[in-house]
Design an enzyme around this catalytic site. Structure first.
Site, short mmCIF file in Angstrom:
data_model
loop_
_atom_site.label_atom_id
_atom_site.label_comp_id
_atom_site.label_asym_id
_atom_site.label_seq_id
_atom_site.Cartn_x
_atom_site.Cartn_y
_atom_site.Cartn_z
CB SER A 1 -0.97 -0.04 1.19
OG SER A 1 -1.83 -1.15 1.08
CE LYS B 1 -19.83 20.47 9.69
NZ LYS B 1 -18.45 20.85 9.33
#
Length: 319
Positions: A122, A174
Site C-alpha cells: 500500500s 455535514k
C-alpha cells in the site's frame, strides 16, 4: 546552638549543594560528549563521503521529522546515494504521498535505491516507487495498491442499550459519515468519489514510475498483494536480492563500493546511554527530589498512534 554555628552550617550546606550540582553537570556533559564523539545515533562520520540509509517501518503517517531528515540528506554533499529500507504495511495516503515527494527530491540529486524487506505494501509500496531501483526479497510482500476509508458504526449497539443521538446540521452531508447512523446514498457517493480520486492518483503514480500502460497498472491495482517473485514478473519491482544487488546498482551509478553505509536515524527521544535515568537516580541520591523532570527524560517523544482520513494500508483479513 549559637548564631555563628548556624551560619557556618548553612554556608557549608550551600557549598555542598553547589558541588553536587557541578558533579551532575559534569557527568551529563561527559556522557553527551562521549555519545557524539563515538558517532552514536547516526551522527558520526556524516562529514565524510558515504551512502545514507533511512529505515521506514510501521504505520506511515505525516512524519515531519523524517521529511526534514530526507531534505537534509538531499542537501548534504557528503551523501553520495540513499538507500530507503522499507518494512511497512502502509498508512495514510497523504503520509505516503509526502514521503514519495521527499525521496524524489533526493533522487533529483543522487541515486536512490528502495530496499523492500518483509513487507512494503500500500503506502509502503508507494514510497518504494520513489526509488530509482526497487530491490525486494523472493518472499517479500508488496503491492496492495489501493485506498480505503473506514469508520465505525455504533447504531446497532446504541439501539440495544437504549441510547440515541439527535443532530441538527447545516446540510445533509455535514459530518458524514457518522458512526451514529448509517450513511445515506448521497454520503456514500461523496465518499466513493473521494476514494476514486485518490485511487486514480495512486494508479497514475504506478503507471508513471513503472513505465507501464495505465490499463495494465489498473489491473494490478485491485488490492492484491504479491511476493517479490510475483512482483518482478509483473514489473512492480526491478530486481530480487538485497544489499549486494543494491551495492551493484549504486556502483553502476558511479557510487563507489568502498563508501560506508551510514544509517541516518531520528534524533534520540532520550539522553544517550540511559543518562536520563542515570541522572534521575543521581539527583535522587543527592537529595534533590525537587527535580522530577529528570525522571521524565527517558519518556520524551513517545507519540500515540492515530490514523485519520484516507488510508492506503494492507491488513491481514482485509484491505
Amino acid at each position: 546552638m549559637d548564631q555563628l554555628a548556624i551560619a557556618d552550617r548553612r554556608h557549608l550546606r550551600r557549598k555542598l549543594g553547589f558541588w553536587r550540582l557541578v558533579s551532575i553537570a559534569l557527568v551529563l556533559c561527559a556522557g553527551i560528549a562521549a555519545y557524539f564523539y563515538s558517532g552514536a545515533g547516526g551522527m558520526g562520520g556524516l562529514g565524510q563521503p558515504h551512502i545514507a540509509r533511512v529505515n521506514i517501518s510501521g504505520i506511515i503517517q505525516d512524519d515531519r521529522e523524517l521529511l526534514e531528515r530526507l531534505n537534509t540528506i538531499a542537501e548534504t554533499d557528503a551523501v553520495k546515494a540513499l538507500v530507503v529500507t522499507i518494512s511497512s504495511p502502509g498508512g495514510t495516503t497523504y503520509g505516503g504521498e509526502v514521503l514519495f515527494k521527499a525521496i524524489r527530491k533526493v533522487a533529483a540529486k543522487k541515486p536512490v535505491a528502495s530496499d523492500v524487506r518483509t513487507l512494503a505494501a500500500s503506502a509502503g509500496y508507494m514510497i518504494a516507487l520513489a526509488g530509482d531501483r526497487i530491490v525486494a526479497g523472493d518472499s517479500s510482500i508488496t503491492g496492495s495498491i489501493g485506498v480505503i476509508f473506514q469508520y465505525p458504526q455504533f447504531k446497532t449497539l446504541m439501539d440495544k442499550i437504549g441510547v440515541s443521538l439527535e443532530e441538527i446540521k447545516s446540510a445533509p452531508l455535514k459530518a458524514e459519515p457518522s458512526p451514529f447512523h448509517p450513511p445515506s446514498e448521497d454520503a456514500k457517493a461523496v465518499i466513493q468519489a473521494m476514494i476514486d480520486d485518490s485511487f486514480g492518483w495512486f494508479v497514475d503514480l504506478v503507471a508513471d514510475r513503472r513505465k507501464m500502460p495505465r490499463d495494465e497498472a489498473l489491473k494490478l491495482a485491485d488490492g492484491r498483494i504479491f511476493t517479490g517473485r510475483q512482483a518482478l514478473k509483473l514489473n512492480l519491482i526491478d530486481e530480487l536480492g538485497g544489499d549486494d544487488e543494491i551495492r551493484a546498482f549504486l556502483d553502476s551509478r558511479k557510487v563507489g563500493k568502498e563508501l560506508d553505509v551510514i544509517e541516518w536515524k531520528a534524533p534520540s527521544s532520550s539522553l544517550p546511554f540511559g543518562l536520563g535515568s542515570a541522572a534521575a537516580a543521581l539527583v535522587k541520591s543527592l537529595g534533590y527530589d525537587a527535580f522530577p523532570g529528570f525522571g521524565a527524560l527517558e519518556n520524551l517523544g513517545r507519540d500515540k498512534l492515530f490514523l485519520d482520513g484516507l488510508v492506503s494500508v494492507w491488513q491481514v483479513g482485509g484491505d
